[in-house]
Design an enzyme around this catalytic site. Structure first.
Site, PDB file in Angstrom:
ATOM      1  N   LYS A 182      86.287 -37.270 -59.551  1.00 40.36           N
ATOM      2  CA  LYS A 182      84.921 -36.853 -59.872  1.00 40.36           C
ATOM      3  C   LYS A 182      84.587 -37.284 -61.298  1.00 40.36           C
ATOM      4  O   LYS A 182      85.455 -37.276 -62.181  1.00 40.36           O
ATOM      5  CB  LYS A 182      84.841 -35.325 -59.718  1.00 40.36           C
ATOM      6  N   SER A 200      79.404 -29.337 -56.218  1.00 45.06           N
ATOM      7  CA  SER A 200      78.990 -30.512 -56.965  1.00 45.06           C
ATOM      8  C   SER A 200      79.934 -31.697 -56.808  1.00 45.06           C
ATOM      9  O   SER A 200      79.654 -32.788 -57.305  1.00 45.06           O
ATOM     10  CB  SER A 200      78.885 -30.157 -58.458  1.00 45.06           C
ATOM     11  N   SER A 260      82.607 -25.675 -55.811  1.00 45.96           N
ATOM     12  CA  SER A 260      82.210 -27.080 -55.852  1.00 45.96           C
ATOM     13  C   SER A 260      83.147 -28.031 -55.133  1.00 45.96           C
ATOM     14  O   SER A 260      82.793 -29.179 -54.880  1.00 45.96           O
ATOM     15  CB  SER A 260      82.059 -27.543 -57.307  1.00 45.96           C
TER      16      SER A 260
END
Length: 465
Positions: free
Chosen positions: A87, A161, A185
């Site tokens: 990420k 996310s 997330s």
């Protein structure tokens, strides 16, 4: 003697991490060929999926050549030759860490702790994945870098996310991925995309080099295509880091994975509808429970009457937004590359609150810790859906409740695993969540493997292969 059938590129992209490690070990696959299969798939599929925001084929080839050389020399690491994604809120030396924001183009100097561990294990870094702006969201529809689509249905959210990371794993564009989880997330996109996820015990994996959302909540999260893969990744990445103030120094080792399924005490919520779980998700959950009579042992209804899921999720958000005012102060002041109005508005809400409001929200975490202690004196594992709903259209309304069922584990610092439990009537996957006491990570992963084998959920592959 019959020769083994050839392994196709599609086989490589659908295989688990453990399967690929076996094929690499016996020489049926070489690191260069494995990297090529993933690179070609990324070039072909990702323009429509948009899982990656920074992907460099030249660096990928350099890493693969080094992995080939290590294999020839017989000096290999635990993940040698395995292509992984990260990420874009983790530092990779020489790369910018944008965290979903427009003004962060300067390369950083040092690797995050998890990146250093991955490099030491021989893993191949594929690139950085898309995320919500500042990690403040659960949709991965980024106003600066675009939306990541659910691999199972274009135009639908991958969750967030860590949506880009989950989409990459589900679409066969990464063997596994590392993301972050502050209120869900990692687990939310795992549920929406039909993959496995682990949010470890808080502090079990060092968060040094991760752009903070709320340090008391932030956890390095893992995404993969099987529970066994998560176990391997956890063993590589876990450990004490003296340079991370919240790193967990174990006085004793992880609780051993020694639960006897028949003697397991499984806690269930008394009324999923009352906490906002959609009827179609409840139907899939109940069907999964009917298939797990032995794996989940003695089932007990747990008392959550004193726990307001929506209120506690909002308290966690306030902690995140308040800390982000400091983390992203320079981004908020950047007029050349401005943040979105939505992001500014959300942080403006925290700016309008006082120290007393923050203290009240912070006490919710203490309440969660006490709730966790009482809960896990009565049961061994809490079993519930990962999300109240399945993936929804990117151009539709965003439900406020996405993190309601994941936030408890984050606030209490508990480990939690999400695994696929079935598909909704529209064909999209939805996840089952297992939450355990602090330190029970390996036990949860063992239970997740047992449940996955029993449920035997048919893998759902993206339309684009």
């Amino acid at each position: 003697m019959n020769s083994m059938p050839p392994i196709t590129d599609l086989d490589l992209r659908r295989a688990s991490l453990c399967q690929l490690l076996h094929w690499l070990a016996v020489g049926r696959v070489q690191p260069q060929a494995l990297a090529d299969a993933y690179q070609q798939a990324i070039e072909r599929i990702d323009p429509a999926l948009h899982a990656y925001v920074d992907q460099r084929s030249g660096l990928l080839q350099d890493q693969a050549q080094l992995a080939d050389r290590r294999r020839r020399d017989g000096v290999i690491g635990r993940l040698d030759g395995i292509p992984l994604a990260l990420k874009d809120n983790f530092d990779i030396a020489g790369w910018p860490t944008r965290a979903g924001l427009p003004g962060r183009g300067k390369p950083v100097q040092e690797d995050a702790h998890v990146v250093a561990r991955l490099r030491a294990s021989g893993a191949i870094l594929l690139g950085k994945t898309n995320m919500d702006e500042g990690a403040l969201g659960a949709v991965t529809d980024n106003p600066h870098f675009g939306a990541t689509h659910n691999p199972h249905r274009h135009g639908y959210t991958a969750g967030g996310s860590s949506g880009g990371a989950a989409a990459a794993v589900a679409a066969g564009l990464a063997v596994a991925a590392v993301g972050s989880d502050s209120l869900g997330s990692i687990r939310i996109p795992a549920s929406y995309c039909g993959v496995y996820a682990l949010k470890p015990t808080h502090g079990e994996i060092s968060a040094r080099g991760l752009v903070p959302a709320a340090r008391r909540l932030d956890a390095v999260g893992l995404l993969a295509r099987s529970a066994d893969d998560l176990t391997v990744l956890l063993q590589v990445l876990a450990g004490y880091d003296a340079d991370d103030a919240r790193s967990r120094r174990r006085r004793v080792a992880f609780a051993l994975p020694d639960w006897e399924p028949g003697n397991l005490r499984a806690g269930l919520l008394p009324d999923l509808a009352a906490v906002g779980v959609q009827p179609q998700v409840i139907e899939v959950f109940e069907a999964a429970m009917a298939k797990l009579p032995h794996a989940l042992g003695d089932r007990r209804t747990v008392d959550f009457a004193d726990w307001d899921f929506a209120r506690t999720r909002r308290a966690g958000l306030l902690l995140m937004e308040a800390e982000m005012l400091g983390t992203f102060a320079a981004d908020l002041a950047n007029t050349e590359h401005p943040v979105s109005e939505r992001f500014r508005r959300l942080l403006g809400y925290a700016a309008g609150k006082g120290a007393a409001d923050y203290a009240v929200a912070d006490r919710v975490l203490d309440a969660a810790t006490l709730k966790m202690r009482r809960l896990f004196s009565q049961v061994d594992v809490l079993v519930l859906p990962t999300t109240p709903q399945g993936a929804f259209p990117l151009d539709g309304p965003v439900p406020d409740s996405q993190a309601d069922l994941t936030s408890f584990a984050s606030l209490a610092g508990c480990p939690a695993v999400s695994l696929p439990m079935g598909t909704l009537p529209n064909g999209l996957p939805v996840g089952l969540q297992l939450v355990g006491a602090r330190g029970s990570d390996l036990r949860l992963l063992e239970l997740a493997s047992v449940c996955a084998a029993t449920l035997d959920v048919e893998p759902t592959y993206p339309v684009i292969a």
